[in-house]
Scaffold this motif. Structure first.
Motif, mmCIF file in Angstrom:
data_model
loop_
_atom_site.group_PDB
_atom_site.id
_atom_site.type_symbol
_atom_site.label_atom_id
_atom_site.label_comp_id
_atom_site.label_asym_id
_atom_site.label_seq_id
_atom_site.Cartn_x
_atom_site.Cartn_y
_atom_site.Cartn_z
ATOM 1 N N THR A 49 0.803 -1.223 0.000
ATOM 2 C CA THR A 49 0.000 0.000 0.000
ATOM 3 C C THR A 49 0.840 1.279 0.000
ATOM 4 O OG1 THR A 49 -0.135 -0.079 2.410
ATOM 5 C CG2 THR A 49 -1.952 -1.089 1.171
ATOM 6 N N ASP A 51 2.472 4.517 -0.882
ATOM 7 C CA ASP A 51 2.255 5.495 -1.947
ATOM 8 C C ASP A 51 3.624 5.984 -2.421
ATOM 9 O OD1 ASP A 51 1.638 7.589 -3.646
ATOM 10 O OD2 ASP A 51 0.079 8.407 -2.336
ATOM 11 N N ASN A 112 -1.355 1.354 -9.182
ATOM 12 C CA ASN A 112 -1.701 0.430 -8.102
ATOM 13 C C ASN A 112 -0.711 -0.730 -8.060
ATOM 14 O OD1 ASN A 112 -4.254 1.690 -7.299
ATOM 15 N ND2 ASN A 112 -4.907 1.112 -9.352
#
Length: 185
Positions: A49, A51, A112
């Motif tokens: 996850t 970023d 993603n």
């Protein structure tokens, strides 16, 4: 004589049709095999996850000290891909280990992660020195199993589209990205 010619022509036509079906079955089997996920995907894995765009300053392809290139830039499932990080300066340069990378897919203008991991991944703090023209090379087969190495696992089907490889082991929170395309066959 004429009968043999006709029979030979019919046999070749029938045999040719069998090859076509055999080729279709082989292609279907290859496609199925290239989408198999590693057995580790049955355990407790979580999708990455982090970023990357927020945590690192990411440049496309090249900065003043390194270049990142992917060959070929467009692949089908099951094909091999090579990624090269190269010191393009005239002096020795330092990076983190070769495990400081991620692969992401672009969906709705957002990158993603495709990797899942077991808990928090602790990447080693090892420093690696690269002489001019040296660096790292990664080679993968483009499939969930082929891209699953080290602490990273691909547990979803790879869909056609735009992907990027990001190396984030450069000093001062710098990172390089290089894009590639997975084509629909």
């Amino acid at each position: 004589m004429r009968r043999r010619t006709v029979l030979a022509a019919l046999g070749a036509t029938t045999f040719g049709g069998c090859l076509s079906q055999a080729e279709q079955l082989a292609n279907q089997k290859t496609k199925t095999m290239t989408q198999q996920t590693p057995p580790e995907c049955d355990s407790d894995l979580s999708l990455l996850t982090t970023d990357l765009d927020q945590k690192y300053t990411i440049k496309k392809g090249t900065n003043e000290k390194f270049s990142l290139k992917i060959e070929p830039a467009s692949v089908n499932l099951g094909q091999d891909i090579s990624i090269h990080l190269k010191n393009i300066s005239s002096e020795s340069q330092r990076t983190g280990s070769r495990d400081h990378y991620a692969i992401q897919k672009k969906d709705n203008d957002e990158w993603n992660h495709i990797f899942s991991t077991k808990g928090n991944v602790l990447l080693d703090a090892q420093a690696v020195d690269h002489d001019p023209s040296d660096g790292f090379t990664w080679e993968f087969t483009v499939s969930p199993i082929g891209l699953s190495t080290g602490p990273y696992y691909v547990c979803k089907e790879l869909k056609p589209g735009k992907y990027r490889f990001v190396y984030f082991g450069l000093p001062n929170n710098a990172a390089l990205e290089s894009a590639f395309e997975i084509s629909s066959e």
